[in-house]
Motif scaffolding. Structure first.
Motif, PDB file in Angstrom:
ATOM      1  N   THR A 126       0.827  -1.203   0.000  1.00  7.48           N
ATOM      2  CA  THR A 126       0.000   0.000   0.000  1.00  7.48           C
ATOM      3  C   THR A 126       0.863   1.255   0.000  1.00  7.48           C
ATOM      4  O   THR A 126       0.567   2.245  -0.683  1.00  7.48           O
ATOM      5  N   THR A 127       1.943   1.218   0.765  1.00  6.62           N
ATOM      6  CA  THR A 127       2.839   2.374   0.836  1.00  6.62           C
ATOM      7  C   THR A 127       3.458   2.676  -0.521  1.00  6.62           C
ATOM      8  O   THR A 127       3.484   3.831  -0.970  1.00  6.62           O
ATOM      9  N   PHE A 128       3.935   1.641  -1.206  1.00  2.00           N
ATOM     10  CA  PHE A 128       4.572   1.852  -2.508  1.00  2.00           C
ATOM     11  C   PHE A 128       3.552   2.151  -3.601  1.00  2.00           C
ATOM     12  O   PHE A 128       3.892   2.750  -4.620  1.00  2.00           O
ATOM     13  N   THR A 129       2.303   1.729  -3.401  1.00  2.32           N
ATOM     14  CA  THR A 129       1.258   2.109  -4.356  1.00  2.32           C
ATOM     15  C   THR A 129       0.945   3.597  -4.238  1.00  2.32           C
ATOM     16  O   THR A 129       0.764   4.296  -5.240  1.00  2.32           O
ATOM     17  N   ALA A 130       0.864   4.074  -2.992  1.00  2.00           N
ATOM     18  CA  ALA A 130       0.598   5.497  -2.778  1.00  2.00           C
ATOM     19  C   ALA A 130       1.793   6.363  -3.153  1.00  2.00           C
ATOM     20  O   ALA A 130       1.628   7.508  -3.587  1.00  2.00           O
ATOM     21  N   SER A 131       2.997   5.821  -2.992  1.00  2.00           N
ATOM     22  CA  SER A 131       4.213   6.560  -3.334  1.00  2.00           C
ATOM     23  C   SER A 131       5.118   5.648  -4.156  1.00  2.00           C
ATOM     24  O   SER A 131       5.975   4.950  -3.604  1.00  2.00           O
ATOM     25  N   PRO A 132       4.930   5.615  -5.465  1.00  2.00           N
ATOM     26  CA  PRO A 132       5.722   4.703  -6.306  1.00  2.00           C
ATOM     27  C   PRO A 132       7.223   4.975  -6.263  1.00  2.00           C
ATOM     28  O   PRO A 132       8.004   4.082  -6.574  1.00  2.00           O
ATOM     29  N   GLN A 133       7.624   6.168  -5.929  1.00  2.00           N
ATOM     30  CA  GLN A 133       9.047   6.463  -5.828  1.00  2.00           C
ATOM     31  C   GLN A 133       9.571   5.931  -4.503  1.00  2.00           C
ATOM     32  O   GLN A 133       9.481   6.578  -3.457  1.00  2.00           O
ATOM     33  N   ARG A 134      10.130   4.733  -4.540  1.00  2.00           N
ATOM     34  CA  ARG A 134      10.501   4.028  -3.316  1.00  2.00           C
ATOM     35  C   ARG A 134      11.606   4.737  -2.548  1.00  2.00           C
ATOM     36  O   ARG A 134      11.619   4.698  -1.311  1.00  2.00           O
ATOM     37  N   HIS A 135      12.541   5.340  -3.268  1.00  2.00           N
ATOM     38  CA  HIS A 135      13.638   6.004  -2.568  1.00  2.00           C
ATOM     39  C   HIS A 135      13.124   7.138  -1.689  1.00  2.00           C
ATOM     40  O   HIS A 135      13.700   7.435  -0.642  1.00  2.00           O
TER      41      HIS A 135
END
Length: 287
Positions: A126-135
């Motif tokens: 969910t976190t990476f879906t909301a913020s695709p920029q992982r760095h």
């Protein structure tokens, strides 16, 4: 008998069929304007998200609560057993050192849980879906955790220093403001290193065990290495740079002229290398 007159009929006028075909070069997106304002995401949004997470989970309350109890509680107990003469050439924050020996484990645990708990529950998707920029997500976690750990550590060490000085006002201790900053910086970097290790391993138990080994093994192993003449140099270096002795140098307990700069630099280098590895693996691996 007359027949009723019918109303005059109206002939329907043919209307042109709507043209659903867009003009050449036209864009459907340009024809629609969302009533909801759309803003470009940035690091500040990720920081706000991570701050909400870290302050709303139980692990933060428990680990930081135990950390404060250990550092302040043990520090005040040690300070109560000392006299004015004990602080002739040492800072008043030395009692906090004894609490930090155990309290640093709490920051290590929290650093790992900040990132590994999301992998364990699956919320990282969910976190990476909301913020695709992982760095950006990892950078926000590092900044928020380091800030929280540093503030809490500095408060605990400073509180013990103030309480000890009030108990032994005639001791004439050395200036202790620097030990608050450097001591808090050391244990905060140790917790940040644990966060980077947790990001690389993605497993709470494995990352915590790795960090405990990194802290405890260099403190125990030198006792055996010093027995061998060929391994004595390694044992002495390991004894000089392990976490307990590094904190002792920072607080002036081991050597009143040393400030622990070399030990702090080594930990900062290890933390920077671990953070770089975490960023590289974060982009190369799937969730």
């Amino acid at each position: 008998m007359s027949t009723p007159q019918q109303p005059p009929t109206q002939t329907p006028v043919p209307q042109a069929a709507p043209n659903w075909q867009a003009a050449p070069g036209a864009s459907y997106a340009a024809a629609y304007t969302s009533p909801i304002p759309v803003t470009r995401t940035h690091l500040g949004h990720a920081l706000a998200s991570e701050w909400t997470k870290i302050k709303s989970v139980r692990s933060t309350v428990w680990t930081l609560g135990v950390f404060l109890v250990l550092v302040i509680g043990i520090g005040l107990l040690v300070a109560a057993q000392t006299t004015n003469e004990d602080f002739g050439n040492v800072p008043y924050t030395i009692p906090a050192f004894f609490g930090l020996i155990l309290g640093q484990i709490c920051l290590i645990t929290l650093g790992v849980l900040v990132v590994s708990s999301e992998y364990g529950t699956g919320m990282i998707r969910t976190t990476f879906t909301a913020s695709p920029q992982r760095h950006r997500v990892l950078a926000a976690k590092l900044i928020i955790f380091f800030g929280v750990a540093f503030v809490v550590s500095a408060f605990a060490i400073g509180f013990v220093g103030l309480a000890t000085e009030s108990m032994h006002n005639g001791g004439g201790g050395k200036p202790w403001g620097g030990t608050v900053v450097i001591g808090a910086l050391y244990v905060s970097l140790l917790g940040t290193l644990a966060l980077a290790v947790g990001s690389m391993l993605r497993h709470s138990a494995g990352a915590i065990t790795t960090m405990l080994g990194l802290v405890l093994v260099p403190a125990i192993l030198p006792a055996f290495l010093l027995m061998s003449q060929s391994l004595r140099t390694i044992g002495e270096k390991m004894l000089e740079y392990n976490a307990p002795n590094a904190l002792a140098k920072i607080f002036g307990l081991d050597d009143e002229n040393a400030a622990g700069g070399a030990q702090l630099g080594l930990l900062a280098g290890l933390t920077a290398a671990a953070i770089a590895g975490a960023f590289v693996l974060l982009d190369r691996r799937d969730v």
